[in-house]
Design an enzyme around this catalytic site. Structure first.
Site, short mmCIF file in Angstrom:
data_model
loop_
_atom_site.label_atom_id
_atom_site.label_comp_id
_atom_site.label_asym_id
_atom_site.label_seq_id
_atom_site.Cartn_x
_atom_site.Cartn_y
_atom_site.Cartn_z
N SER A 150 -5.43 1.80 17.59
CA SER A 150 -6.40 2.74 17.02
C SER A 150 -7.50 3.04 18.03
O SER A 150 -7.86 2.19 18.85
CB SER A 150 -7.01 2.10 15.76
N TYR B 222 -4.14 5.70 18.01
CA TYR B 222 -4.26 6.92 17.20
C TYR B 222 -5.73 7.29 17.06
O TYR B 222 -6.58 6.45 16.82
CB TYR B 222 -3.76 6.71 15.77
N LYS C 138 -6.68 -4.99 15.87
CA LYS C 138 -6.04 -4.06 16.82
C LYS C 138 -6.29 -4.52 18.26
O LYS C 138 -5.38 -4.51 19.08
CB LYS C 138 -6.57 -2.64 16.61
N ASN D 104 -11.47 6.16 1.49
CA ASN D 104 -12.50 5.86 2.48
C ASN D 104 -12.55 6.94 3.53
O ASN D 104 -13.59 7.19 4.12
CB ASN D 104 -12.20 4.53 3.20
N TYR E 84 -10.85 -5.57 10.85
CA TYR E 84 -9.70 -4.67 11.01
C TYR E 84 -9.59 -4.25 12.48
O TYR E 84 -8.52 -4.33 13.09
CB TYR E 84 -9.86 -3.42 10.12
N ASN F 77 0.83 -1.21 0.00
CA ASN F 77 0.00 0.00 0.00
C ASN F 77 0.86 1.27 0.00
O ASN F 77 0.47 2.29 0.58
CB ASN F 77 -0.94 0.00 1.21
N GLY G 287 -21.76 1.61 10.75
CA GLY G 287 -20.60 1.35 11.61
C GLY G 287 -19.95 2.61 12.15
O GLY G 287 -19.02 2.53 12.96
P1 NAD Z 1 -0.34 2.69 5.21
O1 NAD Z 1 -1.10 1.69 4.43
O2 NAD Z 1 0.03 3.97 4.55
O3 NAD Z 1 1.00 2.03 5.78
C1 NAD Z 1 1.10 0.67 6.13
C2 NAD Z 1 2.31 0.09 5.42
O4 NAD Z 1 2.44 -1.28 5.77
C3 NAD Z 1 2.20 0.17 3.90
O5 NAD Z 1 3.38 0.77 3.39
C4 NAD Z 1 2.10 -1.30 3.46
O6 NAD Z 1 2.71 -1.52 2.20
C5 NAD Z 1 2.79 -2.01 4.60
N1 NAD Z 1 2.39 -3.40 4.84
C6 NAD Z 1 1.14 -3.89 5.04
N2 NAD Z 1 1.19 -5.21 5.27
C7 NAD Z 1 2.51 -5.56 5.23
C8 NAD Z 1 3.21 -6.78 5.41
N3 NAD Z 1 2.57 -7.94 5.65
N4 NAD Z 1 4.56 -6.78 5.31
C9 NAD Z 1 5.22 -5.62 5.04
N5 NAD Z 1 4.62 -4.45 4.87
C10 NAD Z 1 3.27 -4.42 4.97
O7 NAD Z 1 -1.16 2.96 6.55
P2 NAD Z 1 -0.92 4.04 7.69
O8 NAD Z 1 -2.07 4.95 7.67
O9 NAD Z 1 0.46 4.56 7.61
O10 NAD Z 1 -1.09 3.12 8.97
C11 NAD Z 1 0.02 2.61 9.70
C12 NAD Z 1 -0.50 1.81 10.89
O11 NAD Z 1 -1.31 2.65 11.70
C13 NAD Z 1 -1.37 0.62 10.53
O12 NAD Z 1 -1.08 -0.42 11.45
C14 NAD Z 1 -2.78 1.13 10.73
O13 NAD Z 1 -3.67 0.10 11.02
C15 NAD Z 1 -2.57 2.04 11.92
N6 NAD Z 1 -3.60 3.08 12.05
C16 NAD Z 1 -3.80 3.98 11.05
C17 NAD Z 1 -4.76 4.96 11.18
C18 NAD Z 1 -5.03 5.97 10.08
O14 NAD Z 1 -6.02 6.68 10.15
N7 NAD Z 1 -4.17 6.10 9.09
C19 NAD Z 1 -5.54 5.04 12.35
C20 NAD Z 1 -5.30 4.12 13.36
C21 NAD Z 1 -4.32 3.13 13.21
C1 UD1 Z 2 -12.13 5.01 10.05
C2 UD1 Z 2 -12.43 3.61 10.51
C3 UD1 Z 2 -11.51 3.27 11.67
C4 UD1 Z 2 -10.06 3.42 11.25
C5 UD1 Z 2 -9.84 4.82 10.69
C6 UD1 Z 2 -8.46 4.97 10.11
C7 UD1 Z 2 -14.79 3.17 9.96
C8 UD1 Z 2 -16.16 2.98 10.53
N1 UD1 Z 2 -13.84 3.49 10.87
O1 UD1 Z 2 -12.35 5.87 11.15
O2 UD1 Z 2 -11.73 1.95 12.10
O3 UD1 Z 2 -9.19 3.20 12.34
O4 UD1 Z 2 -10.78 5.11 9.66
O5 UD1 Z 2 -8.31 4.23 8.95
O6 UD1 Z 2 -14.56 3.00 8.78
N2 UD1 Z 2 -16.91 10.92 6.40
C9 UD1 Z 2 -17.78 11.53 5.52
N3 UD1 Z 2 -17.58 11.34 4.18
C10 UD1 Z 2 -16.57 10.56 3.69
C11 UD1 Z 2 -15.67 9.96 4.61
C12 UD1 Z 2 -15.88 10.14 5.95
O7 UD1 Z 2 -18.70 12.23 5.93
O8 UD1 Z 2 -16.46 10.41 2.47
C13 UD1 Z 2 -17.10 11.14 7.84
C14 UD1 Z 2 -17.37 9.85 8.60
O9 UD1 Z 2 -18.74 9.62 8.70
C15 UD1 Z 2 -16.74 10.18 9.96
C16 UD1 Z 2 -15.62 11.17 9.65
O10 UD1 Z 2 -15.90 11.67 8.35
O11 UD1 Z 2 -17.67 10.83 10.74
C17 UD1 Z 2 -14.25 10.53 9.67
O12 UD1 Z 2 -14.26 9.38 8.85
P1 UD1 Z 2 -12.94 8.55 8.50
O13 UD1 Z 2 -11.90 9.48 8.01
O14 UD1 Z 2 -13.33 7.42 7.62
O15 UD1 Z 2 -12.43 8.02 9.92
P2 UD1 Z 2 -13.21 7.17 11.03
O16 UD1 Z 2 -14.55 6.77 10.61
O17 UD1 Z 2 -13.08 7.90 12.30
#
Ligand code: NAD
Ligand code: UD1
Length: 339
Positions: free
Chosen positions: A126, A179, A155, A200, A151, A36, A297
Site C-alpha cells: 500500500s 496500491y 504492510k 471508512n 495495519y 470480509n 492520521g
Molecule cells: P477485502 O477485504 O475486500 O479483501 C480481502 C479478503 O481477504 C476478504 O475477502 C477477506 O475475507 C479475506 N481474508 C482476510 N483475512 C483472511 C485470512 N486470514 N484467511 C483467508 N482470507 C482472509 O479487501 P481489498 O480491498 O480487496 O484488499 C485486498 C488487499 O489489498 C489487502 O491485503 C489490503 O490490505 C490491500 N490493500 C487494499 C487497499 C484498498 O484501498 N482497498 C489499498 C492498499 C492495499
Molecule cells: C486509507 C488508509 C490507508 C489504507 C487505505 C485503503 C487512513 C489514514 N488511511 O487511505 O492506510 O491503505 O485507506 O484502505 O485511514 N475522506 C473524507 N470523508 C470520508 C472518507 C474519506 O473526506 O468520509 C477523505 C480523506 O480525508 C482522504 C480521502 O478522502 O483525504 C481518501 O480517504 P480514504 O478513502 O479513507 O483513503 P486514504 O486515507 O488514502
C-alpha cells in the site's frame, strides 16, 4: 491452463483480479475465510468470464488447512496474496488481531511456497508505506516512513518478511505492489466493493451519500496546504489495478527477477472536492456533504509516479475517471436493489 492461487480472492481487489486472470487464461483457485466478503463474487466472476473459480474456504492463518489446499494445487505457477484485514481504525484498537492475521497469513503463504516449490508471489502492499512523503509524486525509491497504524505496519513488515525470504530462497521471486487508492467496480456491475457497515473510505461513502443511505458525506479538512485546501490522493480504477497483477505475474514468469516493487497509481492527484465534482459530473447525481475537521492520521497529499510499472511491466492506468465513477455508481445501485 496454468494455475494461480489467489488468497482473499472473494474480496474487492481479489475478485476483479480473478476476472483479469481468467481473461488471461489462467486457472484461478481462491482461498478465503469470507471474513470480509461472500461467495456472491464467485457468481459475479462466472457471469463475467463464463467460469467459476474453484473456491476453498479456509483461514490462511491455519497452516494445516493451507497445506491441504497447496498440496492439491502444488502445480500452481504463482500465488497472489490479498488476504488481509484492512480497517485502519480497527487495527489501532486491535493490533494483535491485525499482526496475527496479516502476518500469520503471509508467513504461511511463504512457507507453503517453499514447501511446494511455487516460484512466484504477488503481494498487496500500500502507498501507506510512504507515510507523509517529502516529495511528490512518490517513486518506489522514496524513503519509507514509520507506519502510523498497525495495519500500515503489517504492510511495511510484510514487505520486509518477503524480501528476506526471497533473499534466502532464490527459487522464489516476488512482486510487491503498492496500491494507491483503488475505486470503482467492474463495468458490468457484476462485482464491486461491499463495505461492511459504515464505510471508512471515500468512494463507498460518496456512493452511499449519493444514494441517500447516509445523510451526508463528511469532507475531512479544508485547510490543507494544497491548491484547494482539500486532501489529495491518486484514485486508480479497480480494473486497471487488477490487470497490473496479471502483468506482474507474467513478468516474473518471463525470467528470474528476484524482488520487484511497483507503485500502482495513475500519476495524477485529485482532491476530495475534485472527486465529488467529478462524481456528480459522471453520474448526474448530487453528493450531499459537510465540511468537517481533519481526520487524524490523514496524509495531506500523495500520488504516484508509476513510470517503473509502465517501463518494466508495460502496464499503465487507462480507464478515464468518469467511467470509473460511473461504474462505482452502477454497482451502488445494484447492491441497493439486492438488499
Ligand atoms: P477485502 O477485504 O475486500 O479483501 C480481502 C479478503 O481477504 C476478504 O475477502 C477477506 O475475507 C479475506 N481474508 C482476510 N483475512 C483472511 C485470512 N486470514 N484467511 C483467508 N482470507 C482472509 O479487501 P481489498 O480491498 O480487496 O484488499 C485486498 C488487499 O489489498 C489487502 O491485503 C489490503 O490490505 C490491500 N490493500 C487494499 C487497499 C484498498 O484501498 N482497498 C489499498 C492498499 C492495499
Ligand atoms: C486509507 C488508509 C490507508 C489504507 C487505505 C485503503 C487512513 C489514514 N488511511 O487511505 O492506510 O491503505 O485507506 O484502505 O485511514 N475522506 C473524507 N470523508 C470520508 C472518507 C474519506 O473526506 O468520509 C477523505 C480523506 O480525508 C482522504 C480521502 O478522502 O483525504 C481518501 O480517504 P480514504 O478513502 O479513507 O483513503 P486514504 O486515507 O488514502
Amino acid at each position: 491452463m496454468q494455475k494461480v492461487i489467489v488468497t482473499g480472492g472473494t474480496g474487492y481487489i481479489g475478485s476483479h483480479t480473478a476476472v483479469a486472470l481468467q481473461n488471461a487464461r489462467y486457472q484461478v483457485i481462491i482461498l478465503d475465510n469470507l471474513s470480509n466478503s461472500d461467495t456472491d463474487s464467485l457468481d459475479g466472476i462466472q457471469r463475467i468470464t463464463g467460469t467459476k473459480p474453484e473456491f476453498i474456504k479456509l483461514d490462511c492463518t491455519n497452516k494445516d488447512d493451507m497445506r491441504c489446499a497447496f498440496e492439491k494445487h502444488r502445480d500452481a505457477v504463482g500465488v497472489i496474496h490479498f488476504a488481509a484485514l484492512k480497517a485502519v481504525g480497527e487495527s489501532v484498537e486491535k493490533p494483535l488481531l491485525y499482526y496475527r492475521n496479516n502476518l500469520g497469513a503471509l508467513i504461511n503463504v511463504l512457507d507453503m511456497m517453499q514447501e511446494f516449490k511455487i516460484p512466484c508471489l504477488v503481494f498487496s502492499s500500500s502507498a501507506t508505506v510512504y507515510g507523509v512523503p517529502e516529495q511528490l509524486p512518490v517513486t518506489e525509491d522514496t524513503p519509507l516512513q514509520p507506519a502510523t497504524s498497525p495495519y500500515g505496519q503489517t504492510k511495511v513488515i510484510g514487505e520486509n518478511i518477503i524480501t528476506d525470504t526471497v533473499r534466502a530462497n532464490p527459487q522464489i521471486q516476488a512482486t510487491l505492489l503498492r496500491y494507491f487508492n483503488p475505486i470503482g467496480a467492474h463495468p458490468s456491475a457484476e462485482i464491486g466493493e461491499k463495505p461492511n457497515g459504515v464505510p471508512n473510505n471515500l468512494m463507498p461513502y460518496i456512493c452511499q451519500a449519493a444514494a441517500g443511505i447516509r445523510e451526508y458525506l463528511n469532507v475531512f479538512g479544508n485547510d490543507y496546504d494544497t491548491p484547494d485546501g482539500f486532501c489529495i490522493r491518486d484514485y486508480i480504477d479497480i480494473n486497471d489495478l487488477a490487470n497490473a497483477h496479471v502483468a506482474a505475474l507474467k513478468h516474473m514468469q518471463s525470467g528470474k527477477h528476484g524482488i520487484n516493487v511497483f507503485n500502482l497509481g495513475t500519476g495524477r492527484g485529485q482532491s476530495v472536492m475534485e472527486l465529488i465534482q467529478a462524481f456528480e459530473g459522471a453520474t448526474g447525481v448530487k453528493v450531499p456533504y459537510k465540511l468537517s475537521p481533519r481526520r487524524t492520521g490523514d496524509v495531506p497529499a500523495i500520488y504516484a509516479n508509476a513510470d517503473r510499472a509502465e517501463k518494466i511491466l508495460k502496464w499503465r492506468a487507462n480507464v478515464p475517471l468518469n467511467e470509473t465513477l460511473a461504474s462505482a455508481w452502477r454497482w451502488q445501485q445494484k447492491i441497493l436493489k439486492l438488499k
